[in-house]
Design an enzyme around this catalytic site. Structure first.
Site, PDB file in Angstrom:
ATOM      1  N   SER A   1      44.730 -18.031   7.894  1.00  0.00           N
ATOM      2  CA  SER A   1      45.998 -18.373   7.241  1.00  0.00           C
ATOM      3  C   SER A   1      45.984 -17.901   5.796  1.00  0.00           C
ATOM      4  CB  SER A   1      46.213 -19.900   7.228  1.00  0.00           C
ATOM      5  OG  SER A   1      46.121 -20.455   8.525  1.00  0.00           O
TER       6      SER A   1
ATOM      7  N   HIS B   1      42.482 -18.839   4.122  1.00  0.00           N
ATOM      8  CA  HIS B   1      41.707 -19.921   4.747  1.00  0.00           C
ATOM      9  C   HIS B   1      41.323 -19.507   6.166  1.00  0.00           C
ATOM     10  CE1 HIS B   1      40.178 -23.956   5.200  1.00  0.00           C
ATOM     11  NE2 HIS B   1      40.756 -23.983   6.390  1.00  0.00           N
TER      12      HIS B   1
ATOM     13  N   ASP C   1      44.297 -27.492   1.198  1.00  0.00           N
ATOM     14  CA  ASP C   1      44.719 -26.515   2.208  1.00  0.00           C
ATOM     15  C   ASP C   1      45.991 -26.946   2.937  1.00  0.00           C
ATOM     16  OD1 ASP C   1      42.511 -24.885   1.616  1.00  0.00           O
ATOM     17  OD2 ASP C   1      41.230 -26.007   2.989  1.00  0.00           O
TER      18      ASP C   1
ATOM     19  N   ASN D   1      46.017 -18.735  -1.330  1.00  0.00           N
ATOM     20  CA  ASN D   1      44.659 -18.978  -0.844  1.00  0.00           C
ATOM     21  C   ASN D   1      44.532 -18.438   0.575  1.00  0.00           C
ATOM     22  OD1 ASN D   1      42.047 -20.163  -0.643  1.00  0.00           O
ATOM     23  ND2 ASN D   1      42.902 -22.004   0.286  1.00  0.00           N
TER      24      ASN D   1
ATOM     25  N   LEU E   1      41.096 -26.892  -7.506  1.00  0.00           N
ATOM     26  CA  LEU E   1      41.604 -26.700  -8.864  1.00  0.00           C
ATOM     27  C   LEU E   1      42.305 -27.965  -9.343  1.00  0.00           C
ATOM     28  CD1 LEU E   1      43.116 -23.116  -8.448  1.00  0.00           C
ATOM     29  CD2 LEU E   1      41.111 -23.749  -9.818  1.00  0.00           C
TER      30      LEU E   1
HETATM   31  C1  GAR Z   1      36.810 -16.520   3.588  1.00  0.00           C
HETATM   32  O1  GAR Z   1      36.783 -16.725   4.964  1.00  0.00           O
HETATM   33  C2  GAR Z   1      37.817 -17.442   2.940  1.00  0.00           C
HETATM   34  O2  GAR Z   1      38.967 -17.632   3.686  1.00  0.00           O
HETATM   35  C3  GAR Z   1      37.022 -18.705   2.863  1.00  0.00           C
HETATM   36  O3  GAR Z   1      35.780 -18.281   2.378  1.00  0.00           O
HETATM   37  C4  GAR Z   1      35.514 -16.986   2.925  1.00  0.00           C
HETATM   38  C5  GAR Z   1      35.067 -16.069   1.813  1.00  0.00           C
HETATM   39  O4  GAR Z   1      34.380 -14.976   2.326  1.00  0.00           O
HETATM   40  N1  GAR Z   1      37.650 -19.682   2.045  1.00  0.00           N
HETATM   41  C6  GAR Z   1      37.625 -20.982   2.322  1.00  0.00           C
HETATM   42  O5  GAR Z   1      37.011 -21.468   3.236  1.00  0.00           O
HETATM   43  C7  GAR Z   1      38.411 -21.837   1.353  1.00  0.00           C
HETATM   44  N2  GAR Z   1      38.644 -23.130   1.916  1.00  0.00           N
HETATM   45  P1  GAR Z   1      33.915 -13.770   1.386  1.00  0.00           P
HETATM   46  O6  GAR Z   1      33.238 -14.399   0.154  1.00  0.00           O
HETATM   47  O7  GAR Z   1      32.982 -12.986   2.228  1.00  0.00           O
HETATM   48  O8  GAR Z   1      35.164 -13.021   1.006  1.00  0.00           O
END
Ligand code: GAR
Length: 191
Positions: A135, A108, A144, A106, A92
């Site tokens: 996290s 992670h 992050d 967020n 963002l």
């Molecule tokens: C989750 O593991 C989230 O933490 C990650 O994307 C996935 C979304 O899964 N986010 C990141 O990696 C952000 N840096 P989903 O679409 O099945 O909820």
């Protein structure tokens, strides 16, 4: 009742878990809208639960700042108490973060500050670590590296692939996110 806007980019399985949690009349938060930077597959969960969606694609704007302003306009129209990045895979612009933070969190799929970035699960497998984690952080202008609200360790098991490990991490992310939302709604802690 804490009002939530959730931003996604992909399948939104963690969003779905949060929507299911919010179905419980005792749970003190409600998702008021779901946004994405594309026509995300996860919108189908929002639609199933009758939650409005909005999509603001970076490619439709001349630069990241004007994209961010348009996204912010959509978010603030819902007057959320908290905005959750749940698999939202775009950084963002600072103006958006300044407008929403610290009420911008967020999830992670790693034990930050280990494995920041978009490929946290793959990076953990490649590094050959015995454990990684999940996290929930406050979003700031870094990648992050905002303040950690909560996190948990998760073992990497023999034979784990990126998918099996990520699936296990997501189960933990869902628990942590629900705990954080509940804690904020009940005033157990402030961001
Ligand atoms: C989750 O593991 C989230 O933490 C990650 O994307 C996935 C979304 O899964 N986010 C990141 O990696 C952000 N840096 P989903 O679409 O099945 O909820």
């Amino acid at each position: 009742m804490l009002s939530l806007v959730v931003l996604i980019s992909g399948g939104g399985s963690n969003l779905r878990a949060l929507l299911e949690t919010c179905e419980d009349a005792e749970f003190p938060a409600r998702v008021v809208a779901v946004g994405a930077d594309r026509d995300a597959d996860g919108f189908e969960h929002a639609e199933e639960f009758g939650i409005p969606t909005f999509s603001v694609a970076l490619s439709s704007y001349p630069d990241r700042e004007s994209w961010g302003d348009a996204l912010l306009e959509q978010i603030v129209a819902w007057q959320p108490d908290l905005t959750i990045l749940s698999g939202f895979m775009k950084l963002l612009p600072p103006r958006v973060i300044e407008a929403l933070s610290p009420n911008l969190i967020n999830t992670h799929p790693a034990y930050l500050p280990e494995f920041p970035g978009a490929h946290a699960v793959r990076d953990a497998i490649t590094a050959g670590v015995a454990e990684t984690g999940a996290s929930v952080i406050v979003v700031d202008n870094g990648v992050d590296d905002g303040p950690i609200i909560t996190q948990q360790r998760i073992p990497v098991l023999p034979g784990d692939t990126e998918t099996t490990l990520h699936d296990r991490i997501k189960l933990m992310e869902r628990e942590l996110l629900a705990e954080v939302v509940l804690g904020i709604a009940e005033g157990d802690f402030t961001l």
